[in-house]
Design a protein around this motif. Structure first.
Motif, PDB file in Angstrom:
ATOM      1  N   TYR A  31      -0.630   6.171  -6.888  1.00 60.01           N
ATOM      2  CA  TYR A  31      -1.783   5.290  -7.072  1.00 60.01           C
ATOM      3  C   TYR A  31      -2.807   5.573  -5.980  1.00 60.01           C
ATOM      4  CZ  TYR A  31       0.771   2.253 -10.368  1.00 60.01           C
ATOM      5  OH  TYR A  31       1.455   1.764 -11.441  1.00 60.01           O
ATOM      6  N   PHE A  51       2.701   1.861  -3.422  1.00 58.17           N
ATOM      7  CA  PHE A  51       1.887   2.363  -4.526  1.00 58.17           C
ATOM      8  C   PHE A  51       1.321   3.747  -4.243  1.00 58.17           C
ATOM      9  CE2 PHE A  51       2.131  -2.038  -5.889  1.00 58.17           C
ATOM     10  CZ  PHE A  51       2.422  -1.843  -7.217  1.00 58.17           C
ATOM     11  N   ILE A  52       0.900   4.007  -3.015  1.00 58.23           N
ATOM     12  CA  ILE A  52       0.381   5.330  -2.676  1.00 58.23           C
ATOM     13  C   ILE A  52       1.469   6.383  -2.899  1.00 58.23           C
ATOM     14  CG2 ILE A  52      -0.502   6.789  -0.799  1.00 58.23           C
ATOM     15  CD1 ILE A  52      -2.593   4.765  -1.783  1.00 58.23           C
ATOM     16  N   TYR A  70      -7.566  -2.593  -4.795  1.00 57.96           N
ATOM     17  CA  TYR A  70      -6.735  -2.409  -5.981  1.00 57.96           C
ATOM     18  C   TYR A  70      -6.036  -1.068  -5.846  1.00 57.96           C
ATOM     19  CZ  TYR A  70      -9.588  -6.101  -8.042  1.00 57.96           C
ATOM     20  OH  TYR A  70     -10.223  -7.284  -8.291  1.00 57.96           O
ATOM     21  N   TYR A  71      -4.887  -0.938  -6.481  1.00 61.84           N
ATOM     22  CA  TYR A  71      -4.177   0.336  -6.529  1.00 61.84           C
ATOM     23  C   TYR A  71      -4.260   0.819  -7.957  1.00 61.84           C
ATOM     24  CZ  TYR A  71      -2.932  -1.050  -1.945  1.00 61.84           C
ATOM     25  OH  TYR A  71      -3.037  -1.425  -0.637  1.00 61.84           O
ATOM     26  N   ARG A  84       0.831  -1.204   0.000  1.00 58.13           N
ATOM     27  CA  ARG A  84       0.000   0.000   0.000  1.00 58.13           C
ATOM     28  C   ARG A  84       0.864   1.253   0.000  1.00 58.13           C
ATOM     29  NH1 ARG A  84      -2.094   3.802   3.307  1.00 58.13           N
ATOM     30  NH2 ARG A  84      -4.244   4.437   2.941  1.00 58.13           N
ATOM     31  N   ALA A 124      -5.783   3.909  -3.624  1.00 59.82           N
ATOM     32  CA  ALA A 124      -6.341   2.645  -3.165  1.00 59.82           C
ATOM     33  C   ALA A 124      -7.838   2.663  -3.431  1.00 59.82           C
ATOM     34  CB  ALA A 124      -6.057   2.445  -1.683  1.00 59.82           C
TER      35      ALA A 124
END
Length: 76
Positions: A12, A7-8, A22-23, A4, A14
């Motif tokens: 991306y 990707f954040i 999903y991201y 998480r 969430a």
């Protein structure tokens, strides 16, 4: 948790869809957020594996997720 944060930090978002996280990163023409959305890049875990998928933006994200199903094929 590390997935998480990774990707954040890359931009991306969430998104929960049908009980799964999903991201999502929206792709725009010429990488310009003011231009037309041309696709969705998504990342998610499936059976412990990290999966990346690109979906065209011919419809909403939710409607395009109908095509994001993985199919396992046994070769040989």
């Amino acid at each position: 948790q590390a997935l998480r944060e990774n990707f954040i930090s890359k931009g991306y978002a969430a998104v929960e869809y049908q009980g799964k996280v999903y991201y999502r990163l929206d792709e725009h023409a010429q990488n310009d957020p003011n231009k037309q959305k041309i696709g969705y890049e998504i990342a998610f875990l499936e059976d412990g594996d990290l999966i990346f998928m690109n979906l065209p933006a011919v419809d909403t994200f939710e409607n395009m997720m109908k095509f994001a199903k993985l199919t396992k094929v046994k070769l040989g």
